[in-house]
Design an enzyme around this catalytic site. Structure first.
Site, short mmCIF file in Angstrom:
data_model
loop_
_atom_site.label_atom_id
_atom_site.label_comp_id
_atom_site.label_asym_id
_atom_site.label_seq_id
_atom_site.Cartn_x
_atom_site.Cartn_y
_atom_site.Cartn_z
N GLN A 157 0.83 -1.22 0.00
CA GLN A 157 0.00 0.00 0.00
C GLN A 157 0.86 1.26 0.00
O GLN A 157 0.50 2.27 -0.62
CB GLN A 157 -1.01 -0.01 1.16
CG GLN A 157 -0.43 -0.03 2.58
CD GLN A 157 -0.13 -1.43 3.08
OE1 GLN A 157 0.02 -2.38 2.30
NE2 GLN A 157 -0.04 -1.58 4.40
N SER A 178 23.51 -9.92 0.67
CA SER A 178 24.83 -9.30 0.62
C SER A 178 25.90 -10.31 0.18
O SER A 178 25.77 -11.51 0.38
CB SER A 178 25.19 -8.76 1.99
OG SER A 178 26.36 -7.99 1.92
N GLN A 197 29.98 -9.78 6.40
CA GLN A 197 28.88 -9.88 5.43
C GLN A 197 27.99 -11.09 5.71
O GLN A 197 26.79 -11.04 5.53
CB GLN A 197 29.39 -9.88 3.99
CG GLN A 197 30.07 -8.58 3.60
CD GLN A 197 29.25 -7.36 3.98
OE1 GLN A 197 28.16 -7.15 3.47
NE2 GLN A 197 29.75 -6.57 4.93
N HIS A 228 24.86 -10.69 7.91
CA HIS A 228 23.69 -9.95 7.41
C HIS A 228 22.48 -10.84 7.19
O HIS A 228 21.34 -10.43 7.42
CB HIS A 228 24.01 -9.28 6.05
CG HIS A 228 24.51 -7.89 6.18
ND1 HIS A 228 23.76 -6.88 6.70
CD2 HIS A 228 25.69 -7.33 5.82
CE1 HIS A 228 24.46 -5.75 6.67
NE2 HIS A 228 25.64 -6.00 6.15
N GLU A 259 29.13 -8.06 -5.06
CA GLU A 259 28.70 -6.74 -4.59
C GLU A 259 29.91 -5.98 -4.01
O GLU A 259 30.17 -4.85 -4.39
CB GLU A 259 27.62 -6.96 -3.52
CG GLU A 259 27.04 -5.69 -2.94
CD GLU A 259 26.16 -5.99 -1.73
OE1 GLU A 259 26.24 -7.11 -1.18
OE2 GLU A 259 25.41 -5.08 -1.32
N HIS A 260 30.62 -6.62 -3.09
CA HIS A 260 31.83 -6.03 -2.50
C HIS A 260 33.03 -6.88 -2.90
O HIS A 260 32.96 -8.10 -2.82
CB HIS A 260 31.78 -6.04 -0.97
CG HIS A 260 30.53 -5.42 -0.40
ND1 HIS A 260 29.47 -6.18 0.02
CD2 HIS A 260 30.19 -4.14 -0.19
CE1 HIS A 260 28.51 -5.38 0.48
NE2 HIS A 260 28.92 -4.13 0.37
N ASP A 311 30.74 0.39 4.33
CA ASP A 311 29.33 0.37 4.75
C ASP A 311 28.94 1.65 5.46
O ASP A 311 27.77 2.04 5.43
CB ASP A 311 29.09 -0.79 5.72
CG ASP A 311 28.97 -2.12 5.00
OD1 ASP A 311 28.71 -2.10 3.79
OD2 ASP A 311 29.14 -3.17 5.66
N GLU A 330 10.83 3.03 -44.79
CA GLU A 330 10.14 2.47 -43.63
C GLU A 330 8.61 2.53 -43.76
O GLU A 330 7.89 2.18 -42.82
CB GLU A 330 10.61 3.18 -42.36
CG GLU A 330 12.09 2.92 -42.07
CD GLU A 330 12.57 3.46 -40.72
OE1 GLU A 330 11.82 4.18 -40.05
OE2 GLU A 330 13.72 3.13 -40.35
N HIS A 361 5.81 10.97 -42.35
CA HIS A 361 7.09 11.52 -41.89
C HIS A 361 7.75 12.33 -43.02
O HIS A 361 8.26 13.43 -42.80
CB HIS A 361 8.04 10.39 -41.46
CG HIS A 361 7.72 9.80 -40.13
ND1 HIS A 361 6.51 9.21 -39.85
CD2 HIS A 361 8.45 9.70 -38.98
CE1 HIS A 361 6.52 8.77 -38.59
NE2 HIS A 361 7.69 9.05 -38.04
#
Lengths: 431, 431
Positions: free
Chosen positions: A186, A232, A254, A257, A322-323, A356, A410, A415
């Site tokens: 929502q 992660s 890591q 996480h 990612e790292h 981080d 085309e 055009h």
């Protein structure tokens, strides 16, 4: 940790990912109904879903400024100082990401160019409970502000004990313009389409549960969204000069996480591999989040031993972490070998948690191998471009035949005629 | 065309879009099965679906280079010249979109930076039949090549009479590296996951039918995708100095694309409004694609008459059109008022089809109001960024307390310990 010694091609096959995202059609359908309801009934629908899902009866979605100010004022000075250092470094780094447009007037009678503008309004989704990180708020709100976004609003599910004061303080520090207590699908619908209380935004940023992620996908097109973030990951490239205790600590930072986090070490040293493994085992025993980290280490983590320096980079580029920590004696000498990584940490003292929190580069990074084609969150994510052209009559005349030729190839006669409508008149005035 | 005179707020409400994308769950499910099949069975699955959907029995997906070369050699010289002019202008414009990384060494002991790299492999989807435009191929392949993409591959459904030779010629001119005859959801799956014949790519670009669009959404995450394009739009801002015949021709040039195309004129002159309407009616009578254009004009088009110059721009920013013509006496004076538009055409001679073919700025543009947050396709869509940091021991020490403080506020003890693992040792060596 699993220690694997194998040839490079077998290892590359091992880390290659072919994951098909299987959406849950029941969730899709439930989310779709919520969105339709919010479009049709606005605040009344939000109120209904907040009562249903978050068990609260809200009279007002917007959090009073006084609550935010109080959270900031009452924050521990040490935390405030830390957030302020982070803000300074994030700001000075991201200011360098700013781009400008251009003008090209190199051809006679032709002006071409591109201008850049910030998005006008951006919405940040902040999940509830312990997944609400003050550091992440700085990392998302500050680049938007630096890009010039006029209004940054935040939505977050109402909490039994009130929203985490460190998050509110970070929001104030980052210049968030309004905070609304609404969560789930929502909240995403409200940000995408607007309600009486909540203004529609141009882009929605931030992670959430499956309902939030599904809602973001469904409103994509009405608004922009950021990437869907996965668990992660840390990849470490190290040789025998690295300190196994430090490497183990970085891998666990890591792993703690998420049970699905992915700690990976690639090394040329079998001796280092064994030493890191031993350190991981002993450090896990005394880590508060040991259950989570242990599962990540055992199920997702591995150590690969390869023959050569070059191989470490080649395999890591296939992982596209990612790292990426480069724990070699002269790490800057290898930047050219890195093709796929979100953020790179060079050398002994660039421990991943430095990035981080305070170093400045963004910590919202491409996960699950998407560093192959995605970038860290940045100022460039909050701007858009508009091209423009202006031609003189003579400049258009020079290119008119090319235009009408291609239009007719085309099958787009209208055009061609639009261009010719400029030349009947041109010839008229020539007569 | 409908001519509407009303106050600005009513007009703004009229053009505001709240469209909920309702996905067809049956299509979702069918596409998901096709993708799973291509992941599991590769070329064999492609062969099966091409037999089923395109009624062809392919022994080889890759189009022979000789076929492509022959199409180019046999192309009418006038068309070749036109494509070459387009290529030159597209190249010189898009080269200005190139960005570079940066290095920041402003704090003692701290190196921070960002490097930019091209994606390695990109896939272009080209629809079959009359929707395959050579101009669009230049507009998508050239920016990828300018960005430095190593391999640009094209997929397109096999055609009974062979693939349009003008498209093949454009592919050769743009430097496309390989063309595969495969279409639909199976082609998208092949590009995303790779098969024995078709290499996996990092990003998929290009429009298609509902199966293609659904497949692109489903593989998003495994690869990057471009925006889902809606019908073409043209918005014209004009005052009484504009030529109604030219304006009508420009409106029809976009109306002829699609029954759902959206031609819009906003003007301060009621007289011009009536004159354009009359010209649209007369020009429609002699337009080859009159059925399509008439439906677009009647169902989607309108002319709005507003009191002031400022109002024209305010209303048009709410529309956020794909193409925006500014047909005012001094059009460059109003660039600052334009907030939301894909591509802007300034003055009498910047007729929209000029931008479709040869001017140089991209013609793949944000539609359906997405110019609020999206940009024209550009070189920036084919690069990605990687941040990097390196700290000395002393530099890390200065920020260590801030890091460990924030890590502990967020309940991530492992993060704090990774930093402290650098300092136990530091203190050791000090002893």
């Amino acid at each position: 940790m699993k220690i694997i010694e194998s040839d490079l091609n077998s290892l590359k096959r091992l880390v290659q990912r072919k994951t098909q995202q299987l959406t849950d059609l029941k969730v899709e359908d439930a989310v779709r109904r919520i969105i339709t309801d919010v479009i049709d009934n606005g605040d009344a629908a939000l109120k209904k879903y907040e009562a249903q899902f978050d068990k609260v009866d809200l009279t007002e979605f917007r959090l009073p400024q006084a609550t935010i100010d109080a959270a900031y004022d009452q924050l521990d000075q040490k935390v405030k100082d830390a957030l302020q250092l982070a803000k300074r470094n994030i700001t000075s780094f991201h200011e360098k990401e700013r781009a400008t447009g251009f003008v090209d007037a190199e051809q006679p009678g032709v002006l071409r160019g591109q201008k850049l503008l910030p998005l006008q309004r951006v919405g940040l989704y902040v999940p509830g409970g312990t997944a609400a990180y003050p550091s992440t708020l700085l990392m998302s709100a500050l680049p938007a502000k630096i890009a010039g976004v006029q209004e940054v609003v935040m939505v977050t599910p109402p909490q039994p004990d009130g929203i985490n004061p460190a998050v509110l303080a970070a929001a104030k520090l980052a210049g968030v313009d309004a905070i609304y207590q609404v969560g789930g699908a929502q909240a995403i619908a409200a940000l995408a389409y607007g309600t009486e209380s909540i203004p529609a935004v141009d882009k929605i940023i931030g992670p959430g549960n499956v309902f939030v992620a599904t809602a973001k996908k469904q409103v994509f097109g009405q608004v922009a969204i950021d990437m869907v973030a996965g668990p992660s990951e840390i990849g470490i490239i190290a040789d025998e000069t690295a300190d196994p205790r430090q490497l183990a600590a970085d891998l666990l930072s890591q792993a703690e996480h998420d049970r699905r986090a992915r700690p990976i070490l690639i090394t040329t040293s079998a001796k280092l591999a064994r030493a890191v493994d031993a350190n991981v085992t002993s450090q896990l025993k005394v880590l508060p989040r040991t259950a989570i980290a242990t599962e990540a280490v055992n199920e997702k983590g591995f150590i690969a031993v390869v023959p050569q320096t070059q191989d470490m980079f080649e395999l890591m580029n296939t992982v596209a972490p990612e790292h990426l920590e480069v724990q070699l004696a002269e790490p800057t000498q290898y930047l050219n070998l890195i093709r796929n990584a979100g953020s790179v940490f060079l050398g002994k003292y660039a421990s991943e948690p430095l990035g981080d929190y305070v170093a400045g580069p963004n910590h919202i990074l491409p996960t699950s191998g998407t560093a192959r084609f995605s970038s860290p969150l940045g100022v460039y994510d909050f701007v858009k471009r508009t091209s423009f052209i202006q031609y003189t009559q003579a400049a258009l005349k020079k290119e008119a035949t090319a235009i009408t030729t291609l239009a007719r190839v085309e099958g787009l006669e209208g055009h061609a005629r639009a261009i010719e409508a400029r030349f009947d008149q041109y010839y008229d005035t020539e007569d």
